[in-house]
Design a protein around this motif. Structure first.
Motif, PDB file in Angstrom:
ATOM      1  N   ALA A 151       0.832  -1.206   0.000  1.00  0.00           N
ATOM      2  CA  ALA A 151       0.000   0.000   0.000  1.00  0.00           C
ATOM      3  C   ALA A 151       0.866   1.254   0.000  1.00  0.00           C
ATOM      4  N   SER A 152       1.994   1.204   0.709  1.00  0.00           N
ATOM      5  CA  SER A 152       2.885   2.368   0.776  1.00  0.00           C
ATOM      6  C   SER A 152       3.500   2.666  -0.580  1.00  0.00           C
ATOM      7  N   LEU A 153       3.794   1.630  -1.363  1.00  0.00           N
ATOM      8  CA  LEU A 153       4.346   1.849  -2.700  1.00  0.00           C
ATOM      9  C   LEU A 153       3.346   2.602  -3.585  1.00  0.00           C
ATOM     10  N   VAL A 154       2.078   2.221  -3.496  1.00  0.00           N
ATOM     11  CA  VAL A 154       1.050   2.928  -4.260  1.00  0.00           C
ATOM     12  C   VAL A 154       0.916   4.370  -3.763  1.00  0.00           C
ATOM     13  N   ASP A 155       0.894   4.545  -2.438  1.00  0.00           N
ATOM     14  CA  ASP A 155       0.819   5.891  -1.867  1.00  0.00           C
ATOM     15  C   ASP A 155       2.000   6.740  -2.326  1.00  0.00           C
TER      16      ASP A 155
END
Length: 209
Positions: free
Chosen positions: A162-166
């Protein structure tokens, strides 16, 4: 630990969760458009820290309280919604500010930082806790590995995805913001738009089941 087939299912589900627009990524978008890539990246870190707390809570079984108690779920949901509305109102009120005004020393600066605000916003998002409680147990096999350990490993993998997408959202939106922040009129309008977005996001969180 999950079997090979379960890993594929887990990673696919985690990817869908990461790519689904939720409060976390919308908050990162608003902060990135308001303050550029720096604020966006710090917001991503804050989101990740808040989600990591939910992972640990799920591993310890604390998140089960939100899943079984309507009162606890409602309290956390309303608190999160009010916090997002507060951030939105602050962005609108301070739309003409050229910089942060130090009114509370280091503690005040920390409380106003995108990292701290992102962490609190994610902590007050009960759906993150329920997501981990609903997804992770399907891939836990206590007979092969301790359940808390598996919960933690899988949870942190989901948080990282999720952090990569964020982060991608923060880099793109922050780059767009950086090219336009030199226009004072656009800066004011953008801050108002970001504030309204966070207020609207707070409303969505408040009425969510």
């Amino acid at each position: 630990m999950p079997t090979s087939a379960e890993w594929i299912v887990f990673l696919g589900t985690a990817a869908l969760f990461a790519l689904s627009p939720g409060p976390g990524v919308l908050y990162v978008l608003a902060r990135s458009l308001r303050g550029g890539r720096g604020e966006g990246v710090r917001s991503v870190v804050g989101n990740a820290l808040g989600a990591s707390v939910h992972v640990v809570a799920a591993a310890l079984g604390l998140s089960a309280l939100l899943a079984t108690s309507t009162v606890a779920f409602t309290v956390v949901k309303v608190a999160g919604a009010l916090y997002l509305v507060y951030l939105g109102v602050q962005a609108i009120v301070r739309r003409h500010d050229d910089g942060e005004v130090d009114t509370g020393g280091s503690a005040g600066r920390w409380a106003r930082s995108p990292l701290a605000q992102g962490m609190v916003a994610e902590l007050l998002n009960p759906k993150t806790a329920l997501y981990f409680m609903a997804l992770l147990p399907h891939f836990v096999h206590p007979e092969t590995a301790p359940a808390p350990l598996v919960f933690t490993v899988l949870g942190f993998i989901a948080v990282a995805m999720a952090s990569l997408v964020d982060l991608a959202v923060a880099v793109f939106a922050g780059g767009l913001s950086g090219r336009l922040l030199n226009n004072p009129r656009w800066r004011v309008r953008q801050r108002v738009a970001a504030g309204l977005s966070m207020i609207g996001l707070g409303g969505v969180v408040a009425v969510a089941d």
